[in-house]
Structure formats: structure tokens, C-alpha cells
Design a protein around this motif. Structure first.
Motif, short mmCIF file in Angstrom:
data_model
loop_
_atom_site.label_atom_id
_atom_site.label_comp_id
_atom_site.label_asym_id
_atom_site.label_seq_id
_atom_site.Cartn_x
_atom_site.Cartn_y
_atom_site.Cartn_z
N VAL A 55 4.16 5.44 -5.66
CA VAL A 55 4.20 5.43 -7.13
C VAL A 55 3.26 6.50 -7.71
CG1 VAL A 55 3.59 4.08 -9.16
CG2 VAL A 55 4.96 3.04 -7.36
N VAL A 56 2.03 6.53 -7.19
CA VAL A 56 1.07 7.50 -7.74
C VAL A 56 1.52 8.93 -7.42
CG1 VAL A 56 -1.31 8.32 -7.61
CG2 VAL A 56 -0.84 5.88 -7.69
N LEU B 198 0.84 -1.20 0.00
CA LEU B 198 0.00 0.00 0.00
C LEU B 198 0.88 1.25 0.00
CD1 LEU B 198 -2.93 0.94 0.08
CD2 LEU B 198 -2.79 0.98 2.55
N THR C 147 4.39 9.82 -9.59
CA THR C 147 3.98 9.89 -11.00
C THR C 147 3.39 11.25 -11.33
OG1 THR C 147 3.56 7.52 -11.03
CG2 THR C 147 2.54 8.81 -12.76
N ILE C 148 2.62 11.80 -10.41
CA ILE C 148 2.02 13.10 -10.71
C ILE C 148 2.93 14.26 -10.34
CG2 ILE C 148 -0.33 12.23 -10.55
CD1 ILE C 148 -0.58 13.50 -7.84
N ARG C 149 3.97 14.00 -9.53
CA ARG C 149 4.84 15.10 -9.12
C ARG C 149 6.05 15.28 -10.03
NH1 ARG C 149 3.58 19.20 -6.09
NH2 ARG C 149 5.70 19.33 -5.31
N LEU C 150 6.63 14.17 -10.49
CA LEU C 150 7.87 14.25 -11.26
C LEU C 150 7.57 14.53 -12.74
CD1 LEU C 150 9.95 11.30 -9.78
CD2 LEU C 150 10.18 13.72 -9.29
N GLU C 151 8.36 15.39 -13.32
CA GLU C 151 8.20 15.66 -14.75
C GLU C 151 8.90 14.60 -15.59
OE1 GLU C 151 6.24 17.77 -16.30
OE2 GLU C 151 5.48 18.24 -14.31
N ASP C 152 10.01 14.05 -15.07
CA ASP C 152 10.76 13.03 -15.80
C ASP C 152 10.24 11.65 -15.37
OD1 ASP C 152 12.54 11.52 -17.20
OD2 ASP C 152 14.28 12.03 -15.98
N VAL C 153 9.55 10.97 -16.28
CA VAL C 153 8.93 9.70 -15.91
C VAL C 153 9.98 8.61 -15.65
CG1 VAL C 153 6.71 10.10 -17.04
CG2 VAL C 153 8.60 9.14 -18.35
N SER D 83 2.31 1.63 -3.56
CA SER D 83 1.37 2.17 -4.55
C SER D 83 1.13 3.65 -4.30
CB SER D 83 0.06 1.39 -4.54
OG SER D 83 -0.64 1.61 -3.35
N LEU D 84 1.06 4.04 -3.03
CA LEU D 84 0.90 5.45 -2.69
C LEU D 84 2.08 6.27 -3.22
CD1 LEU D 84 -0.42 6.53 0.76
CD2 LEU D 84 1.34 7.86 -0.33
#
Lengths: 74, 167
Positions: free
Chosen positions: A31-32, A25, A35-41, A28-29
């Protein structure tokens, strides 16, 4: 039908398993969030692992701190 | 300062990069993100970001349902506050609630397997997983709404192709 039974039948957990299920848990927290914070995936995997480890360690530290306070007061 | 010459309108790439309706982009992206986690980002051109959110939130949600069982996990009557968090993953929660409604008549008829009566530890873990998945999707929805106002990555590449001077 087996697939439906997977989601309609609960799994019996022990207390230790319950705490171990905190790890995915947290992952996953992290990762999400990353994912929305970093510009470089490409930086997402490493940053997510670091953040999830930080969350787990912080929770452990808080637990130890509260246990110490409880031990002193009682 | 040299400017990048505009692409002709007949160029398929230029058509693909044509700006969307600014008034509708945000609401559409938000609705898609609510319906399927990450779909709003995919709609906006952030494919990798969208797929990561889709896989992570969907797996988290259905892992919770599998742990606690759909009867004990997605229950708007018994767990109304948690259901408010869960409903942020629109499509997943609606599917799980549909499954809940399918299973419920079996419960009334006494056909429910004993194992479906979730141990309280299992149901709590399941509710936490699904609730956290819903709240994470709320973050994703807000991020999609924010990115809807910003230029999409496709347009950014069109506006600033590699090697071209930036205005």
C-alpha cells in the motif's frame, strides 16, 4: 490503562501465526509503495492487492525452490 | 496560443495557491513526514496520499508494538540497528520509547507482568513490523522531499483549469 496494557503485554504466537502475520505486513508494504508510486490514487487499492499477492507468491516460490535444492543436496 | 489570464491577487483561491517559500518547503515537508507519517504529503497538498501513508504506517508500527510488547520491541540498547530503522517513524517511535521508559521502572521494581516477557517469536515479529514501518516512512520522507520541488496539485489545477488550453 487497558490501552497501555495492550502495548506493554506481548502476545504469544505459534509458528503458523508468525507466518500468517507476514500477510498484513506485505499488504502494508504494498500500500505504501503504490501510494507513493502511482499518480492516480484511485488505482492504489487494486495495485496494492496485486503487489502484495505477487510478493507472497514470490516468497513461496523462493521457499519451494530452496526446499528443492536442500532436498537434492542432502 | 491563448494563455490563461492571471487571477487577481484579491482572489482567495489565488492566495491559497500562492507559492510557498521554495527554500523551506522541502525541509518542512521532510520534518513533518518524519514526525508524523504522511503529514509531509498533506502539507504539500497530497491529502489522500498523506492520509493513506499515515494510517498504513501508524497501524503497522503499533501492531508491531502490540504483538511484541513495547519492552522487547522498541529498545535502543538491545536492538540498536532495528531502532535506527524504527526511529524513521519519528513521532511513533518517540511515543513508544516514552512508554518503554514508563514501563521500565516497573520492571526494575519487579512489578512487570509475566506476559510482558515476550516470547521470542512475538518479539521478532514485533520488531519486524516496527522496523519495516520505519523503513517505509523513510520512503515516504524521500517522496515528500521529491514532491516538494514539484508543483503541488493545487497549483497544477490553477495553472491548467479544466477546459483551458495548456501552454
Amino acid at each position: 490503562m487497558t490501552l497501555v496494557a495492550l502495548f506493554t503485554t506481548a502476545i504469544e504466537l505459534t509458528s503458523a501465526q508468525r507466518f500468517l502475520l507476514m500477510l498484513p505486513l506485505c499488504l502494508s508494504l504494498a500500500v505504501v509503495y503504490k501510494t507513493i508510486r502511482l499518480e492516480d490514487v484511485r488505482a492504489i487499492p487494486a495495485a496494492s492487492l496485486i503487489l502484495s499477492a505477487t510478493i507472497v507468491l514470490a516468497m513461496c516460490a523462493i521457499a519451494v525452490g530452496l526446499w528443492a535444492v536442500f532436498s537434492i543436496m542432502v | 496560443m491563448a494563455l490563461v489570464p492571471p487571477e487577481p491577487a484579491t482572489n482567495p483561491a489565488a492566495v491559497a495557491y500562492a507559492p510557498r517559500n521554495a527554500l523551506l518547503t522541502g525541509p518542512i515537508a521532510g520534518f513533518l513526514a518524519w514526525l508524523v507519517p504522511g503529514l509531509g504529503h498533506i502539507y504539500l497538498g497530497h491529502r489522500v496520499r498523506g492520509v493513506v501513508c499515515l494510517v498504513t504506517i501508524t497501524v503497522t508500527f503499533w501492531t508491531g508494538v502490540a504483538i511484541g510488547g513495547v519492552q522487547a520491541t522498541v529498545d535502543p540498547h538491545e536492538r540498536s540497528f532495528w531502532f535506527m530503522a524504527q526511529i524513521c517513524t519519528g513521532g511513533n517511535t518517540l511515543a513508544a520509547y516514552g512508554l518503554h521508559r514508563v514501563v521500565e521502572p516497573q520492571l526494575a521494581a519487579g512489578q512487570r507482568p509475566v506476559a510482558a516477557l515476550a516470547h521470542w517469536l512475538s518479539s521478532e515479529v514485533g520488531v519486524h513490523y516496527t522496523g519495516v514501518a520505519g523503513l517505509l516512512n523513510l520512503l515516504v520522507i524521500l517522496d515528500a522531499l521529491g514532491r516538494a520541488d514539484a508543483p503541488s496539485p493545487k497549483r497544477t489545477r490553477r495553472d491548467h483549469p479544466p477546459g483551458a488550453p495548456r501552454p
